[in-house]
Design a protein around this motif. Structure first.
Motif, mmCIF file in Angstrom:
data_model
loop_
_atom_site.group_PDB
_atom_site.id
_atom_site.type_symbol
_atom_site.label_atom_id
_atom_site.label_comp_id
_atom_site.label_asym_id
_atom_site.label_seq_id
_atom_site.Cartn_x
_atom_site.Cartn_y
_atom_site.Cartn_z
ATOM 1 N N LEU A 174 -61.807 32.483 -61.177
ATOM 2 C CA LEU A 174 -63.211 32.714 -60.914
ATOM 3 C C LEU A 174 -63.636 33.495 -62.015
ATOM 4 C CD1 LEU A 174 -63.168 33.478 -56.734
ATOM 5 C CD2 LEU A 174 -64.143 31.441 -58.013
ATOM 6 N N GLU A 175 -62.927 34.685 -62.400
ATOM 7 C CA GLU A 175 -63.233 35.216 -63.625
ATOM 8 C C GLU A 175 -63.592 34.341 -65.027
ATOM 9 O OE1 GLU A 175 -64.488 38.259 -63.817
ATOM 10 O OE2 GLU A 175 -63.489 39.406 -62.565
ATOM 11 N N GLY A 185 -64.127 31.161 -64.905
ATOM 12 C CA GLY A 185 -65.187 30.197 -64.776
ATOM 13 C C GLY A 185 -66.725 30.837 -64.988
ATOM 14 N N LEU A 186 -66.684 32.197 -64.506
ATOM 15 C CA LEU A 186 -67.951 32.897 -64.646
ATOM 16 C C LEU A 186 -68.099 33.514 -65.881
ATOM 17 C CD1 LEU A 186 -67.844 33.977 -61.111
ATOM 18 C CD2 LEU A 186 -69.413 32.490 -61.870
ATOM 19 N N ALA A 187 -67.062 33.714 -66.794
ATOM 20 C CA ALA A 187 -67.002 34.350 -68.181
ATOM 21 C C ALA A 187 -68.299 34.118 -69.062
ATOM 22 C CB ALA A 187 -65.807 34.092 -68.929
ATOM 23 N N GLU A 188 -68.992 33.155 -68.892
ATOM 24 C CA GLU A 188 -70.175 32.899 -69.797
ATOM 25 C C GLU A 188 -71.511 33.214 -69.241
ATOM 26 O OE1 GLU A 188 -68.995 32.513 -72.815
ATOM 27 O OE2 GLU A 188 -67.077 32.019 -72.178
ATOM 28 N N THR A 189 -71.326 33.580 -67.842
ATOM 29 C CA THR A 189 -72.609 33.805 -67.252
ATOM 30 C C THR A 189 -73.585 34.873 -67.898
ATOM 31 O OG1 THR A 189 -71.753 35.319 -65.637
ATOM 32 C CG2 THR A 189 -71.887 32.790 -64.913
ATOM 33 N N PRO A 190 -74.740 34.883 -67.880
ATOM 34 C CA PRO A 190 -75.677 33.833 -67.304
ATOM 35 C C PRO A 190 -76.035 32.521 -68.216
ATOM 36 C CG PRO A 190 -76.935 35.541 -68.500
ATOM 37 C CD PRO A 190 -75.399 35.976 -68.669
ATOM 38 N N GLU A 191 -75.122 32.537 -69.307
ATOM 39 C CA GLU A 191 -75.128 31.046 -70.053
ATOM 40 C C GLU A 191 -74.645 29.938 -69.379
ATOM 41 O OE1 GLU A 191 -76.861 30.988 -73.000
ATOM 42 O OE2 GLU A 191 -77.126 33.210 -73.013
ATOM 43 N N LEU A 192 -75.163 28.692 -69.749
ATOM 44 C CA LEU A 192 -74.517 27.506 -69.134
ATOM 45 C C LEU A 192 -73.170 27.246 -69.673
ATOM 46 C CD1 LEU A 192 -77.773 24.985 -69.718
ATOM 47 C CD2 LEU A 192 -77.009 26.663 -67.605
ATOM 48 N N ALA A 193 -72.344 26.904 -68.667
ATOM 49 C CA ALA A 193 -70.874 26.488 -69.116
ATOM 50 C C ALA A 193 -70.470 25.568 -68.012
ATOM 51 C CB ALA A 193 -70.152 27.841 -69.235
ATOM 52 N N GLY A 194 -69.860 24.475 -68.708
ATOM 53 C CA GLY A 194 -68.995 23.387 -67.945
ATOM 54 C C GLY A 194 -68.214 23.813 -67.024
ATOM 55 N N LYS A 195 -67.243 24.971 -67.319
ATOM 56 C CA LYS A 195 -66.412 25.466 -66.439
ATOM 57 C C LYS A 195 -66.979 26.363 -65.267
ATOM 58 C CE LYS A 195 -65.742 29.747 -69.374
ATOM 59 N NZ LYS A 195 -64.856 30.399 -70.214
ATOM 60 N N PHE A 196 -68.286 26.232 -65.083
ATOM 61 C CA PHE A 196 -68.857 27.322 -64.009
ATOM 62 C C PHE A 196 -68.307 26.588 -62.654
ATOM 63 C CE2 PHE A 196 -71.950 28.351 -60.659
ATOM 64 C CZ PHE A 196 -72.069 29.724 -60.933
ATOM 65 N N LYS A 237 -69.111 37.569 -54.778
ATOM 66 C CA LYS A 237 -70.299 38.108 -55.396
ATOM 67 C C LYS A 237 -69.899 38.512 -56.978
ATOM 68 C CE LYS A 237 -72.036 40.396 -51.199
ATOM 69 N NZ LYS A 237 -72.240 41.656 -50.549
ATOM 70 N N TYR A 238 -70.744 38.339 -57.813
ATOM 71 C CA TYR A 238 -70.288 38.728 -59.311
ATOM 72 C C TYR A 238 -71.335 39.376 -59.818
ATOM 73 C CZ TYR A 238 -72.544 34.354 -60.658
ATOM 74 O OH TYR A 238 -73.590 33.323 -60.935
ATOM 75 N N ASP A 239 -71.373 40.105 -61.035
ATOM 76 C CA ASP A 239 -72.427 40.805 -61.741
ATOM 77 C C ASP A 239 -72.245 39.989 -63.315
ATOM 78 O OD1 ASP A 239 -74.133 42.102 -63.087
ATOM 79 O OD2 ASP A 239 -73.425 44.080 -62.588
ATOM 80 N N LYS A 292 -71.753 42.175 -66.417
ATOM 81 C CA LYS A 292 -70.419 43.042 -66.606
ATOM 82 C C LYS A 292 -69.792 42.148 -67.754
ATOM 83 C CE LYS A 292 -70.056 45.499 -62.460
ATOM 84 N NZ LYS A 292 -69.179 45.896 -61.583
ATOM 85 N N GLU A 293 -68.450 42.800 -68.229
ATOM 86 C CA GLU A 293 -67.949 42.085 -69.270
ATOM 87 C C GLU A 293 -67.146 40.865 -68.910
ATOM 88 O OE1 GLU A 293 -65.470 45.272 -71.081
ATOM 89 O OE2 GLU A 293 -67.256 46.414 -71.944
ATOM 90 N N LYS A 294 -66.622 39.906 -69.582
ATOM 91 C CA LYS A 294 -65.973 38.965 -69.271
ATOM 92 C C LYS A 294 -64.546 39.466 -68.700
ATOM 93 C CE LYS A 294 -67.292 35.627 -72.705
ATOM 94 N NZ LYS A 294 -66.744 34.730 -74.112
ATOM 95 N N GLY A 295 -64.204 38.783 -67.512
ATOM 96 C CA GLY A 295 -62.799 39.336 -67.045
ATOM 97 C C GLY A 295 -63.312 40.474 -65.691
ATOM 98 N N ALA A 296 -64.314 40.965 -65.986
ATOM 99 C CA ALA A 296 -64.839 42.125 -64.776
ATOM 100 C C ALA A 296 -65.957 41.695 -64.021
ATOM 101 C CB ALA A 296 -64.761 43.306 -65.637
ATOM 102 N N LYS A 297 -66.494 40.503 -63.692
ATOM 103 C CA LYS A 297 -67.541 40.139 -63.406
ATOM 104 C C LYS A 297 -67.538 39.910 -61.942
ATOM 105 C CE LYS A 297 -69.498 37.532 -67.449
ATOM 106 N NZ LYS A 297 -70.792 38.169 -67.653
ATOM 107 N N VAL A 298 -66.427 39.395 -61.285
ATOM 108 C CA VAL A 298 -66.521 39.278 -59.893
ATOM 109 C C VAL A 298 -66.065 40.553 -59.148
ATOM 110 C CG1 VAL A 298 -64.811 38.313 -58.085
ATOM 111 C CG2 VAL A 298 -65.300 37.010 -60.246
ATOM 112 N N THR A 299 -67.060 40.901 -58.231
ATOM 113 C CA THR A 299 -66.894 41.946 -57.464
ATOM 114 C C THR A 299 -66.423 41.971 -56.146
ATOM 115 O OG1 THR A 299 -69.112 41.937 -56.614
ATOM 116 C CG2 THR A 299 -68.669 43.178 -58.892
#
Length: 420
Positions: free
Chosen positions: A345-346, A348-359, A368-370, A373-380
């Motif tokens: 999940l981290e 897949g969400l690494a590029e948020t809020p930018e579009l990414a095919g891996k989303f 829940k994610y922010d 936050k930095e890549k690798g630390a977005k999922v809360t």
């Protein structure tokens, strides 16, 4: 390309090249039912000069792409793609005589093909450094007499990409024009980077890119301009009858399969690129839930980039399904620890809020994610069946075969036990 003082119409075949930046042999039902042959036939009829090999042009396996190259009346170019013996698998470049001017064209394919097509499709291939390849191609073409040099690129301009067409323009002198693809960027009047004009015409036939290169009587390039011609403004033009007949024959044959009704929906199922690559959608939820129902898995993760279209309210046909899923992936169930689900999940969400095919489009869990936050630390927070995920517990995760072997960079799942 036109000479000053006797400029010629771009539609005159003596002074025009028809180029394609790739991702054309796969992705539509018109293409996939014949494994790309129908598109090659149409492009032959249209008189294409060359195309770059896009990542999705490898989707039938690179051997099929090599085969299609042999059936095309134009070269499919990829100077930076080599096999285990160090040999180029496709054409690297070509020189055209365009109204007396020697124009060299070479092709580059994105290294992201290794993960943005199934890794199995490029097994044994290497995508060598595009900057160094481009430098070598410029020198080779100039030594062969090319007066104008065009890079036919499937590198794009995505922020998540390491190698881009801008990188080429900034680091490789001598390229007059880059005809670009991959990132679906709309460059209305092109973009100058150093001395190189980059042109890109978005995607899906929304525009026809029109580039004019003006040379003087001594063969020196004196100006270059790019503009986009919207397809909707060109519908009044009369279609070439031979090309139209060819397309209609394939379309009518395909309808025998595609028109079959298989279901119905009371709402629009949202699968548009800008939606499935940035946030949860009802189609993403439906797909993930269906994967769980079919396999009995605990949770599901599927990549938003694998969903290619929406389904309108009403009857659902096989054509709808194949348009949404042109890659014909299948479900794969893995046994993984909760910590691996978190890592996935981290990623897949690494590029948020930018579009990414891996989303990640998900099922069987809520997260829940922010995005700030930095890549690798977005999922809360991750909840599975209403309970906080246990990072040491083993879960059944269903995904698609593309992701299970590292597609879209989901490498954390490769070494885990495959159940189906």
């Amino acid at each position: 390309i036109a000479r000053r003082q006797r400029q010629m119409c771009i539609r005159d075949s003596n002074n025009a090249l028809l180029l394609n930046a790739g991702d054309v042999l796969h992705g539509t039902t018109f293409a996939t039912i014949s494994s790309g042959q129908s598109v090659v036939d149409a492009m032959n009829q249209m008189g294409f000069s060359a195309m770059a090999a896009g990542n999705h042009d490898f989707n039938y396996g690179y051997q099929r792409l090599v085969e299609l190259n042999s059936k095309a009346d134009f070269p499919i170019l990829a100077a930076n793609v080599i096999d285990e013996g160090g040999n180029n698998i496709l054409d690297t470049d070509i020189i055209y005589d365009v109204d007396g001017i020697k124009v060299g064209v070479f092709g580059l394919s994105t290294e992201e093909t290794k993960t943005k097509s199934s890794p199995a499709n490029t097994e044994g291939l290497s995508f060598v450094n595009s900057v160094e390849t481009a430098k070598a191609e410029v020198e080779k073409l100039k030594n062969s007499g090319a007066q104008i040099i065009i890079c036919l690129s499937h590198l794009g301009e995505d922020k998540e990409s390491t190698e881009t067409s801008t990188l080429i323009a900034e680091n490789v002198p001598g390229i007059d024009l880059i005809v670009d693809g991959h990132s679906h960027t709309e460059l209305t009047n092109g973009r100058m980077v150093a001395d190189t004009l980059i042109a890109q015409a978005k995607a899906h036939g929304n525009f026809i890119g029109d580039v004019t290169l003006l040379v003087d009587q001594n063969g020196n390039l004196v100006s270059k301009q790019a503009k986009l011609q919207p397809y909707k403004r060109m519908k009044h033009l009369e279609a070439n009858k031979n090309t139209l007949d060819q397309i209609e024959a394939v379309t009518n044959e395909n309808k025998k399969v595609l028109s079959q009704e298989i279901g119905e929906t009371g709402v629009e199922l949202v699968g548009k690129r800008e939606d499935v690559r940035s946030h949860e959608t009802n189609l993403g939820d439906f797909i993930a839930d269906a994967m769980i129902k079919a396999t009995g898995a605990d949770v599901a993760i599927t990549n938003g980039g694998g969903i290619r279209a929406s389904i309108e309210k009403g009857k659902i046909t096989k054509e709808n399904v194949l348009t949404v899923f042109p890659f014909t992936n299948y479900a794969v169930t893995l046994e993984v620890k909760g910590s691996i689900i978190k890592d996935a999940l981290e990623h897949g969400l690494a590029e948020t809020p930018e579009l990414a095919g891996k989303f990640p489009q998900i099922g069987g869990m809520t997260i829940k994610y922010d995005s700030t936050k930095e890549k690798g630390a977005k999922v809360t927070e991750i909840m599975v069946a209403g309970e906080p995920i246990d990072y040491e517990k083993t879960y059944k995760l269903v995904t698609n075969d593309f992701m299970s072997i590292g597609g879209d960079g989901y490498e954390m799942s490769v070494s885990y036990t495959h159940l189906t």
